[in-house]
Design an enzyme around this catalytic site. Sequence first.
Site, PDB file in Angstrom:
ATOM      1  N   CYS A  76      -5.062   0.894  -0.528  1.00 12.63           N
ATOM      2  CA  CYS A  76      -3.886   0.232  -1.131  1.00 12.63           C
ATOM      3  C   CYS A  76      -2.789   0.207  -0.082  1.00 12.63           C
ATOM      4  O   CYS A  76      -3.061  -0.089   1.083  1.00 12.63           O
ATOM      5  CB  CYS A  76      -3.444   0.977  -2.401  1.00 12.63           C
TER       6      CYS A  76
ATOM      7  N   ARG B 287       0.033  -9.583  -1.621  1.00 11.96           N
ATOM      8  CA  ARG B 287       0.077  -8.708  -0.450  1.00 11.96           C
ATOM      9  C   ARG B 287      -1.259  -8.755   0.288  1.00 11.96           C
ATOM     10  O   ARG B 287      -1.299  -8.753   1.518  1.00 11.96           O
ATOM     11  CB  ARG B 287       0.418  -7.276  -0.869  1.00 11.96           C
TER      12      ARG B 287
END
Length: 325
Positions: free
Chosen positions: A293, A232
């Site tokens: 995050c 990611r």
Amino acid sequence: MRAPTLTGFVPLWRPAAVRPLQSHAHHTSFLRCRGFSSYFVSPRELDEALKQNAPTAISTAPKVIPICAAWFMPNDPEKRTGRQAFLKKRIPTARFFDIDEIKDQESEWPHMLPTCDAFADAMSKLGVRREDEVVIYDTEELGLFSAPRVAWTMRVFGHPKVHVLNNFRVWVQEGYPVETGPPQVPNITKYAVPSYNTDMVVKFAEMKTIGYDHGKEGSEDIQILDARSKGRWEGTEPEPRAGIRSGHMPGSTSVPFQELLDPDTKTLLPGEELRKVFESKQLDPQTPFITTCGTGVTAAIIEAALKEADFGTEHDRRLYDGSWT
């Protein structure tokens, strides 16, 4: 090792005979014998502390209260929810902190920090008082995942005694008691509206400026640690939320939170091992950190790991609320 046990519903408050009020000296002794020595506590430490709780609901003595912070990603293949996990199996007397409900209800982004009033109202409904010591824990399935976020939230709002269980999976494996089914509703408390520690939080406007200034002469030296997966972060894996592209903020360092956990038990690694992970990323403990995050949940795992490893100073560790989303 004791055999695991799964009981039926266990009342949060057991009726008992009214006892005389304890003396101040006895009360002080009671408090001294129960404090936890570190931010992360073991199942054994929590079990022993819970046994020392006053046995009646009318007692005014501070309590140790387990708080279940169970939460699953929106793309969870089994469509599990935190509340389902709480009802399925939990620590006796635990209360459920729902990060999808105890949040800024006016924000379009998921589980942003609630207002001071909303936080106080939530604590009151959970039956928590400021003098109570809370131990936040996760699901058996995930080990350590969203509990650090809830613990961080409570610290942002100044709750004096906050800890994280390391962890519920080990609690179950080692045979400590659990209960299932609908819990008894705790007695509502009067939790005073707290202040908000802005020094622990980074908001979007500041983060955008940091991103634009990255690499420019004279820009502030800040280390951005990203807890998402390496894919990611690299932009090679999709984000779990529709319409959100993957990739990373300029200058950020990939620190997938899984690297901070034991691969089997999913407990947080010991401090010395955590330091080695941070050092392997070429991180400098003298330079301020911002953890991030997907939405601000697993970023708190990095923040907790920095705290446990004593890597950097407390006032130089902040979390970007809302994060990549």
